[in-house]
Design a protein around this motif. Structure first.
Motif, PDB file in Angstrom:
ATOM      1  N   TRP A 300       0.850  -1.185   0.000  1.00 23.44           N
ATOM      2  CA  TRP A 300       0.000   0.000   0.000  1.00 23.44           C
ATOM      3  C   TRP A 300       0.889   1.238   0.000  1.00 23.44           C
ATOM      4  CZ3 TRP A 300       0.704   3.225   4.160  1.00 23.44           C
ATOM      5  CH2 TRP A 300       1.173   2.659   5.365  1.00 23.44           C
ATOM      6  N   SER A 302       0.683   5.650   0.397  1.00 19.08           N
ATOM      7  CA  SER A 302      -0.195   6.687   0.948  1.00 19.08           C
ATOM      8  C   SER A 302       0.433   8.062   0.822  1.00 19.08           C
ATOM      9  CB  SER A 302      -0.482   6.391   2.426  1.00 19.08           C
ATOM     10  OG  SER A 302      -1.268   7.425   2.998  1.00 19.08           O
ATOM     11  N   VAL A 318      -6.824   0.839   2.159  1.00 21.98           N
ATOM     12  CA  VAL A 318      -7.441   1.641   1.097  1.00 21.98           C
ATOM     13  C   VAL A 318      -8.294   2.730   1.742  1.00 21.98           C
ATOM     14  CG1 VAL A 318      -9.053   1.623  -0.839  1.00 21.98           C
ATOM     15  CG2 VAL A 318      -7.490  -0.314  -0.508  1.00 21.98           C
ATOM     16  N   ASP A 320      -9.814   6.926   0.453  1.00 24.79           N
ATOM     17  CA  ASP A 320      -9.688   8.194  -0.263  1.00 24.79           C
ATOM     18  C   ASP A 320     -10.963   9.009  -0.080  1.00 24.79           C
ATOM     19  OD1 ASP A 320     -11.517   7.022  -2.036  1.00 24.79           O
ATOM     20  OD2 ASP A 320     -10.022   6.618  -3.562  1.00 24.79           O
ATOM     21  N   THR A 333      -4.934   6.730   0.239  1.00 18.87           N
ATOM     22  CA  THR A 333      -4.184   5.493   0.431  1.00 18.87           C
ATOM     23  C   THR A 333      -4.734   4.452  -0.530  1.00 18.87           C
ATOM     24  OG1 THR A 333      -3.787   5.961   2.777  1.00 18.87           O
ATOM     25  CG2 THR A 333      -3.543   3.675   2.052  1.00 18.87           C
ATOM     26  N   MET A 334      -3.835   3.869  -1.324  1.00 16.67           N
ATOM     27  CA  MET A 334      -4.257   2.836  -2.267  1.00 16.67           C
ATOM     28  C   MET A 334      -3.337   1.625  -2.130  1.00 16.67           C
ATOM     29  SD  MET A 334      -5.460   4.798  -5.745  1.00 16.67           S
ATOM     30  CE  MET A 334      -3.846   5.371  -6.235  1.00 16.67           C
ATOM     31  N   SER A 335      -3.858   0.482  -2.479  1.00 15.86           N
ATOM     32  CA  SER A 335      -3.051  -0.736  -2.487  1.00 15.86           C
ATOM     33  C   SER A 335      -2.716  -1.113  -3.923  1.00 15.86           C
ATOM     34  CB  SER A 335      -3.798  -1.885  -1.807  1.00 15.86           C
ATOM     35  OG  SER A 335      -3.819  -1.701  -0.412  1.00 15.86           O
ATOM     36  N   ILE A 372     -15.847   0.111  -4.238  1.00 10.82           N
ATOM     37  CA  ILE A 372     -14.468   0.534  -4.416  1.00 10.82           C
ATOM     38  C   ILE A 372     -14.034   0.168  -5.830  1.00 10.82           C
ATOM     39  CG2 ILE A 372     -13.958   0.315  -1.959  1.00 10.82           C
ATOM     40  CD1 ILE A 372     -12.455  -2.282  -2.634  1.00 10.82           C
ATOM     41  N   TYR A 433      -4.266  -0.682  -9.013  1.00 11.99           N
ATOM     42  CA  TYR A 433      -4.451   0.031  -7.756  1.00 11.99           C
ATOM     43  C   TYR A 433      -5.843  -0.306  -7.242  1.00 11.99           C
ATOM     44  CZ  TYR A 433      -0.529   3.341  -8.340  1.00 11.99           C
ATOM     45  OH  TYR A 433       0.705   3.933  -8.471  1.00 11.99           O
ATOM     46  N   ILE A 434      -5.958  -0.567  -5.963  1.00 15.94           N
ATOM     47  CA  ILE A 434      -7.274  -0.682  -5.335  1.00 15.94           C
ATOM     48  C   ILE A 434      -7.550   0.654  -4.665  1.00 15.94           C
ATOM     49  CG2 ILE A 434      -8.764  -1.979  -3.770  1.00 15.94           C
ATOM     50  CD1 ILE A 434      -6.780  -4.292  -3.927  1.00 15.94           C
ATOM     51  N   GLY A 435      -8.540   1.358  -5.193  1.00 16.69           N
ATOM     52  CA  GLY A 435      -8.895   2.672  -4.669  1.00 16.69           C
ATOM     53  C   GLY A 435     -10.187   2.625  -3.885  1.00 16.69           C
ATOM     54  N   GLY A 436     -10.407   3.608  -3.017  1.00 16.41           N
ATOM     55  CA  GLY A 436     -11.537   3.589  -2.108  1.00 16.41           C
ATOM     56  C   GLY A 436     -12.842   4.048  -2.728  1.00 16.41           C
TER      57      GLY A 436
END
Length: 467
Positions: A300, A302, A318, A320, A333-335, A372, A433-436
């Motif tokens: 992750w 950030s 995750v 945002d 914060t993304m993974s 997400i 990217y895994i975004g919120g």
């Protein structure tokens, strides 16, 4: 060639009641009936038309000469999961009026118990199992009968099955539970020697130390031409009397019920079923992968710690917020996850397969469910050095959307379109990217090195039989 000694050994093994609700992890397949032959590739290998009449399900090429290599070479199947090239067969059934009927389908549950203490091993390639006793004359706790309109499962014959509903059909099921403890040596049983037996409260006996999934096969007959079926008068096929090449069929009561299983699962699939699914106390359902790859890398990054790498995260984070001034005005914060792309099966219709990501986790806040986003990313990043300031480019046009709440559980995400696009471009890896949810809520997921894993999988499905 008789099965008497072997089936008697199986029937007299330590038995547990089969009429209980299964509480452990499981997977399942539904396989339509395909053909009937007087063949048996386990106990009468190579002797075509010399065995009792059997109804075959699953692999469409099963005959007296079938083995694991032939099943995988010609994996066409009637099962709804295309990773299952196994062969299943059971004796043919004759109605009281003498009519030999075809089953509609069989549904097999692969089950386990006490996996924390006694975990499963994958089916070895080509394992053959037998269950039941074709000389049976009394109830067997591993064999059950069910009328579609009746009182539930029973080990005894004699119930009269009626129509499932008005002007519909009579449905009658025979359930057969296979041994789940293998001796670790013999892929096939032989006359007078069983290669598998049953566990006792999840533990295998010393002579059969390798615990495997329990194969619970349920053969369903959907009979539209009758209005009732007396199960005391229905019969199952037995070994024929052979006069040269001419067959004289013989028949026995439903207490002679038995079945055969010849493992044809793709090896990745058998491993996935046990190691990444049932041993983790997860119900796979129909989600047993044809092939898969665990994440090559996951971190992750950030904006709150812009120069700090997190190469071996215990949790993927995750969060945002695109409100109150927009994404760039708030912390984010993304993974990042990267996978090797598992290949599609050769020689099969690619449209019957899909790519999915399986991920474990959920939302932190208990304020309802939100979505997400999985955003495409380039593959030029190293988990040991990537930071917010030195991160790969990110397109905020999402490849996939995951809708989830605050339950921590396995989630399945369809990424088929994105992966096929990457394959068409000649890529062997893919990153996201895994975004919120853009609302400021927090999400946590388990990384690839956790027991829940993080995998990109290929799954293949066919239309299930009409029931």
């Amino acid at each position: 060639m008789k099965r008497t000694t072997l089936y008697t050994a199986l029937a007299s093994a330590l038995l547990l009641p089969s009429l209980y609700a299964h509480a452990g992890p499981q997977a399942q397949v539904v396989c339509a009936y395909n053909h009937t032959l007087g063949d048996d590739a386990i106990m009468m290998y190579g002797h075509a038309n010399q065995a009792m009449l059997h109804d075959f399900f699953g692999n469409t090429h099963t005959d007296a000469f079938s083995d694991y290599a032939s099943l995988r070479k010609q994996p066409e199947t009637t099962c709804d999961n295309k990773a299952d090239g196994s062969a299943y067969w059971a004796p043919s059934m004759r109605l009281p009026d003498g009519t030999v009927v075809q089953p509609a389908y069989q549904k097999t549950y692969y089950q386990a118990s006490n996996v924390d203490q006694y975990p499963l091993n994958p089916f070895p390639a080509g394992l053959a199992l037998l269950a039941g006793d074709h000389h049976g004359s009394a109830p067997n706790s591993r064999i059950t009968f069910l009328c579609g309109n009746g009182k539930g499962y029973t080990n005894k014959i004699g119930e009269v099955c009626g129509l499932r509903k008005a002007k519909d059909a009579v449905q009658f099921n025979i359930g057969i539970q296979f041994p789940n403890c293998w001796d670790g040596i013999h892929l096939k049983p032989h006359h007078g020697m069983a290669n598998a037996t049953y566990d006792v409260k999840g533990q295998c006996p010393s002579g059969y130390p390798v615990k495997i999934p329990t194969v619970n096969m349920n053969v369903a007959y959907v009979l539209h031409d009758i209005t009732s079926l007396d199960t005391a008068k229905a019969q199952l096929s037995l070994d024929p009397v052979m006069n040269g090449d001419a067959r004289e069929e013989r028949w026995g009561s439903l207490y002679t019920a038995h079945a055969d299983f010849l493992n044809g699962w793709y090896e990745d699939s058998a491993r996935f079923m046990t190691e990444l699914c049932m041993n983790q106390s997860m119900d796979c359902g129909t989600n047993v992968a044809y092939s898969y790859s665990k994440a090559l890398a996951n971190v992750w990054v950030s904006s709150e710690t812009p120069t700090t790498p997190a190469p071996a995260p215990q949790t993927l984070l995750v969060q945002d917020n695109w409100k109150n001034g927009g994404r760039t005005r708030n912390s984010e914060t993304m993974s990042l996850v990267k996978f090797k792309i598992p290949a599609l099966p050769e020689g099969q219709d690619p449209s019957q397969f899909k790519y999915r990501v399986r991920i474990y986790g959920g939302k932190v806040e208990a304020n309802g469910a939100d979505q997400i986003f999985f955003y495409p990313a380039s593959n030029d990043w190293d988990p040991a050095t990537v930071t917010w300031k030195k991160r790969p480019s990110c397109s905020y046009n999402s490849d996939a959307i995951l809708y989830l709440n605050n339950s921590r559980e396995y989630r399945m995400l369809d990424v088929d379109k994105a992966v096929r696009k990457a394959l068409a471009a000649g890529k062997t890896e893919i990153s996201w990217y895994i975004g919120g949810d853009r609302q400021g809520n927090h999400y946590q997921f388990n990384p690839a090195n956790s027991k829940e894993s993080l995998v990109l999988m290929v799954v293949g499905y066919k239309k299930t039989p009409e029931i």
